[in-house]
Enzyme design. Structure first.
Site, PDB file in Angstrom:
ATOM      1  N   HIS A   1       0.082 -16.807   9.389  1.00 42.26           N
ATOM      2  CA  HIS A   1       0.080 -16.770   7.877  1.00 42.26           C
ATOM      3  C   HIS A   1       1.290 -16.844   7.198  1.00 42.26           C
ATOM      4  CE1 HIS A   1      -3.962 -15.567   7.917  1.00 42.26           C
ATOM      5  NE2 HIS A   1      -4.018 -14.512   8.916  1.00 42.26           N
TER       6      HIS A   1
ATOM      7  N   ARG B   1     -10.710  -2.146 -12.722  1.00 43.61           N
ATOM      8  CA  ARG B   1      -9.794  -1.438 -11.486  1.00 43.61           C
ATOM      9  C   ARG B   1     -10.162  -0.278 -11.075  1.00 43.61           C
ATOM     10  NH1 ARG B   1      -4.687  -4.062 -11.633  1.00 43.61           N
ATOM     11  NH2 ARG B   1      -4.580  -3.217  -9.360  1.00 43.61           N
TER      12      ARG B   1
ATOM     13  N   LYS C   1       7.654  -7.323 -10.834  1.00 43.32           N
ATOM     14  CA  LYS C   1       7.313  -7.602  -9.409  1.00 43.32           C
ATOM     15  C   LYS C   1       7.637  -8.979  -8.734  1.00 43.32           C
ATOM     16  CE  LYS C   1       3.319  -4.972 -10.623  1.00 43.32           C
ATOM     17  NZ  LYS C   1       1.723  -5.283 -10.825  1.00 43.32           N
TER      18      LYS C   1
ATOM     19  N   PRO D   1       1.636  -5.304  -3.851  1.00 38.00           N
ATOM     20  CA  PRO D   1       3.082  -4.530  -4.053  1.00 38.00           C
ATOM     21  C   PRO D   1       3.549  -4.395  -5.388  1.00 38.00           C
ATOM     22  CG  PRO D   1       3.191  -6.388  -2.611  1.00 38.00           C
ATOM     23  CD  PRO D   1       1.775  -6.561  -3.077  1.00 38.00           C
ATOM     24  N   GLU D   2       3.856  -3.276  -5.714  1.00 38.65           N
ATOM     25  CA  GLU D   2       4.456  -2.880  -7.156  1.00 38.65           C
ATOM     26  C   GLU D   2       5.825  -2.611  -7.155  1.00 38.65           C
ATOM     27  OE1 GLU D   2       2.010   0.172  -8.849  1.00 38.65           O
ATOM     28  OE2 GLU D   2       0.175  -0.355  -7.568  1.00 38.65           O
TER      29      GLU D   2
ATOM     30  N   ARG E   1      -3.626 -13.896   1.981  1.00 38.13           N
ATOM     31  CA  ARG E   1      -4.771 -14.245   1.027  1.00 38.13           C
ATOM     32  C   ARG E   1      -4.341 -15.114   0.141  1.00 38.13           C
ATOM     33  NH1 ARG E   1      -7.734  -9.217  -1.453  1.00 38.13           N
ATOM     34  NH2 ARG E   1      -9.189 -11.071  -2.268  1.00 38.13           N
TER      35      ARG E   1
END
Ligand SMILES: [Zn+2]
Length: 293
Positions: A106, A283, A61, A2-3, A131
């Site tokens: 999760h 990246r 963020k 997420p940005e 994760r």
């Protein structure tokens, strides 16, 4: 990951729902304090339960929840973190979190939030993270909300939506590559891989150029492009290329409007050339070889 637009979408969604709410219940699963939190559950509990969330802020963020006892909860979604607002089910609190039949396996951290006036129904805020690269920090006695002692937050640069051209020009006066600068959270806060690639395309700037090689006009174009793609991302409620959803569990739709990001091998929307992919600082980086010079 997420940005800025994804995090801002979540913040705008949850702010009206949880501002002024009292933290009436807390569940911290062992996965949360082993992987996500900077403090033990007892300390977290003592500083947060029965306190009221005074507002919801975003910086880069990071999501910031100040409480009325001067404690502050700071959340970062990492790679796959999600914040979900859920209605409270008709099950006693102690039974609600046993087993995984009610909450997702999760979901590692949950807060029950009550309206002190008793007018609105309770809601639950869930932190879900497949994760486990997300973070939940507690700052027990925050002296200055603008300078919280949280890793990464302390050194955060100017928010990408608010950065002024003069500052952007100064930051870009460097031998570093344009995209690396855009991704550097200590320089500009909130831009990640998706919006960096889209902004470079929109400005017609090759991501591997050095900052100092840009003309005045190119730098100004890039500055404008960063803001424009972020606003576009916000308009479409974020980009759901992987796990991102909003606080209702709904996907964003900006991925349908990407022009280079993950478009490798498809024709450029501007010129028809085939979009290419390279690696820059590890990246994946997507660009049009004709439009971006
Ligand atoms: Zn092109």
């Amino acid at each position: 990951m997420p940005e800025l637009p994804e995090v801002e979408t979540i913040v705008r969604d949850i702010r009206p729902a949880i501002m002024g709410r009292l933290i009436s219940g807390l569940v911290i699963r062992h996965t949360a304090f082993e992987h996500l939190m900077n403090t033990d559950p007892q300390t977290f509990y003592e500083h947060t339960v029965t306190q009221v969330i005074t507002t919801v802020l975003r910086k880069g963020k990071y999501i910031i929840l100040p409480l009325d006892n001067d404690a502050v909860i700071v959340l970062h979604l990492g790679m796959t973190g999600r914040i979900l607002l859920e209605d409270v089910p008709d099950v006693p609190f102690d039974d609600r979190f046993t087993g995984y039949d009610y909450v997702d396996k999760h979901t590692h951290f949950m807060m029950e939030l009550t309206d002190p006036a008793g007018e609105e129904d309770d809601v639950e805020l869930h932190f879900n993270d497949v994760r486990l690269f997300g973070h939940i920090w507690l700052v027990p006695d925050a002296e200055d909300i603008a300078n919280l002692p949280v890793p990464g937050l302390e050194s955060l640069g100017t928010d990408a939506l608010g950065i002024r051209l003069e500052e952007f020009v100064r930051i870009m006066s460097t031998k570093r590559k344009v995209k690396s600068v855009l991704l550097d959270q200590t320089k500009i806060a909130g831009v990640g891989n998706i919006y960096a690639d889209e902004a470079c395309f929109s400005a017609g700037v090759h991501p591997t150029r050095t900052g100092e090689s840009l003309t005045k006009e190119e730098t100004a174009k890039l500055w404008f492009a960063v803001k424009t793609v972020l606003k576009e991302g916000l308009k479409y409620r974020g980009s759901s290329t992987s796990d991102y959803t909003d606080a209702s569990g709904e996907s964003g739709s900006f991925q349908e409007h990407h022009r280079v990001y993950q478009k490798t091998g498809t024709p450029c929307t501007e010129c028809g050339s085939i979009i290419e992919r390279t690696k820059l600082s590890g990246r994946a980086t997507h660009f049009c070889p004709s439009c971006q010079r």
